[in-house]
Design a protein around this motif. Structure first.
Motif, PDB file in Angstrom:
ATOM      1  N   GLY A 104       0.813  -1.214   0.000  1.00 39.70           N
ATOM      2  CA  GLY A 104       0.000   0.000   0.000  1.00 39.70           C
ATOM      3  C   GLY A 104       0.845   1.262   0.000  1.00 39.70           C
ATOM      4  N   GLY A 105       2.147   1.102  -0.189  1.00 41.97           N
ATOM      5  CA  GLY A 105       3.029   2.260  -0.247  1.00 41.97           C
ATOM      6  C   GLY A 105       3.678   2.658   1.062  1.00 41.97           C
ATOM      7  N   VAL A 106       3.430   1.904   2.133  1.00 43.14           N
ATOM      8  CA  VAL A 106       3.995   2.255   3.438  1.00 43.14           C
ATOM      9  C   VAL A 106       5.521   2.195   3.400  1.00 43.14           C
ATOM     10  CG1 VAL A 106       4.109   1.646   5.895  1.00 43.14           C
ATOM     11  CG2 VAL A 106       1.928   1.526   4.665  1.00 43.14           C
ATOM     12  N   GLY A 107       6.065   1.146   2.815  1.00 46.84           N
ATOM     13  CA  GLY A 107       7.515   1.011   2.739  1.00 46.84           C
ATOM     14  C   GLY A 107       8.152   2.157   1.971  1.00 46.84           C
ATOM     15  N   ALA A 108       7.552   2.531   0.851  1.00 48.02           N
ATOM     16  CA  ALA A 108       8.079   3.646   0.057  1.00 48.02           C
ATOM     17  C   ALA A 108       8.019   4.953   0.838  1.00 48.02           C
ATOM     18  CB  ALA A 108       7.307   3.769  -1.251  1.00 48.02           C
ATOM     19  N   ARG A 139      13.494  -4.133  -5.785  1.00 49.74           N
ATOM     20  CA  ARG A 139      12.665  -3.465  -6.800  1.00 49.74           C
ATOM     21  C   ARG A 139      12.104  -2.146  -6.276  1.00 49.74           C
ATOM     22  NH1 ARG A 139      11.067  -8.844  -7.740  1.00 49.74           N
ATOM     23  NH2 ARG A 139       9.184  -8.554  -6.494  1.00 49.74           N
ATOM     24  N   MET A 140      11.635  -2.145  -5.027  1.00 52.88           N
ATOM     25  CA  MET A 140      11.089  -0.918  -4.463  1.00 52.88           C
ATOM     26  C   MET A 140      12.163   0.157  -4.381  1.00 52.88           C
ATOM     27  SD  MET A 140       9.575   0.054  -0.708  1.00 52.88           S
ATOM     28  CE  MET A 140      11.236   0.184  -0.059  1.00 52.88           C
ATOM     29  N   PHE A 141      13.328  -0.202  -3.848  1.00 55.38           N
ATOM     30  CA  PHE A 141      14.391   0.796  -3.722  1.00 55.38           C
ATOM     31  C   PHE A 141      14.836   1.302  -5.090  1.00 55.38           C
ATOM     32  CE2 PHE A 141      15.105  -1.232   0.549  1.00 55.38           C
ATOM     33  CZ  PHE A 141      14.732  -0.117   1.288  1.00 55.38           C
ATOM     34  N   ALA A 142      14.898   0.437  -6.083  1.00 55.39           N
ATOM     35  CA  ALA A 142      15.261   0.874  -7.444  1.00 55.39           C
ATOM     36  C   ALA A 142      14.214   1.860  -7.976  1.00 55.39           C
ATOM     37  CB  ALA A 142      15.401  -0.329  -8.369  1.00 55.39           C
ATOM     38  N   ARG A 143      12.941   1.584  -7.752  1.00 57.34           N
ATOM     39  CA  ARG A 143      11.884   2.516  -8.188  1.00 57.34           C
ATOM     40  C   ARG A 143      12.047   3.873  -7.527  1.00 57.34           C
ATOM     41  NH1 ARG A 143       8.462  -1.865  -7.345  1.00 57.34           N
ATOM     42  NH2 ARG A 143       7.698  -0.948  -5.403  1.00 57.34           N
ATOM     43  N   LEU A 144      12.586   3.896  -6.305  1.00 56.76           N
ATOM     44  CA  LEU A 144      12.747   5.142  -5.559  1.00 56.76           C
ATOM     45  C   LEU A 144      14.076   5.836  -5.864  1.00 56.76           C
ATOM     46  CD1 LEU A 144      11.302   4.004  -2.112  1.00 56.76           C
ATOM     47  CD2 LEU A 144      10.168   5.393  -3.877  1.00 56.76           C
TER      48      LEU A 144
END
Length: 167
Positions: A104-108, A139-144
């Motif tokens: 849900g985007g919490v990590g980002a 993947r999340m960190f790369a997107r960020l």
């Protein structure tokens, strides 16, 4: 209630201990030889993150949803490290989001707030590590905007080794 990202406080220490222990267990599952899993890991994490939250060069933040802590992130400012060839930097050490709050985007949001808070402490960059098998985090960190820069490799010591004599 909306999601709130805020600095951790003393009332969060039990949740931090529980979530830190979950993070340690997850890494231990990835590679039990590489990642330690001490006895009473919850108490250890609770004490460690409680101390770190009081440091001026550290950041411990939590995500709160409906009055309940559902995630945390931990990082701190590290000095120049000649071994790692790394200038003074922010070190982003931990990120955990409870299963019920994932995707849900919490990590980002925690990661972006960690970046903001560490850079506000004057670091020119933030460096992080993820377990090799933790592809969703990568993947999340790369997107960020994080990019791969190093690959850690581990080798276990043989059961018995003879010292190498110098000639």
């Amino acid at each position: 209630m909306p999601l709130i990202i805020r600095a951790a406080n003393a009332t969060d220490e039990a949740a931090l201990g529980r979530m830190g222990a979950a993070l340690a267990r997850k890494h231990h599952e990835f590679d039990a030889q590489r990642f330690m899993l001490p006895d009473d890991v919850e108490s250890g994490y609770r004490a460690w993150l409680g101390r770190e939250a009081r440091r001026k060069d550290a950041v411990v933040i939590v995500a709160e949803l409906d009055g309940q802590v559902v995630g945390y992130a931990y990082g701190r400012v590290e000095p120049v490290d000649w071994n790692a060839l790394l200038d003074r930097a922010g070190a982003f050490h931990d990120l955990w989001v409870e299963e019920k709050a994932r995707r849900g985007g919490v990590g980002a949001l925690l990661a972006e707030e960690m970046m903001r808070r560490l850079t506000s402490l004057g670091v020119p960059r933030v460096v992080l590590h993820t377990a090799a098998r933790n592809e969703p985090a990568q993947r999340m960190f790369a997107r960020l905007g994080w990019r791969p820069t190093m690959v850690e490799m581990t080798r276990e010591a043989p059961a018995h080794t003879e010292p190498i004599s110098e000639r």
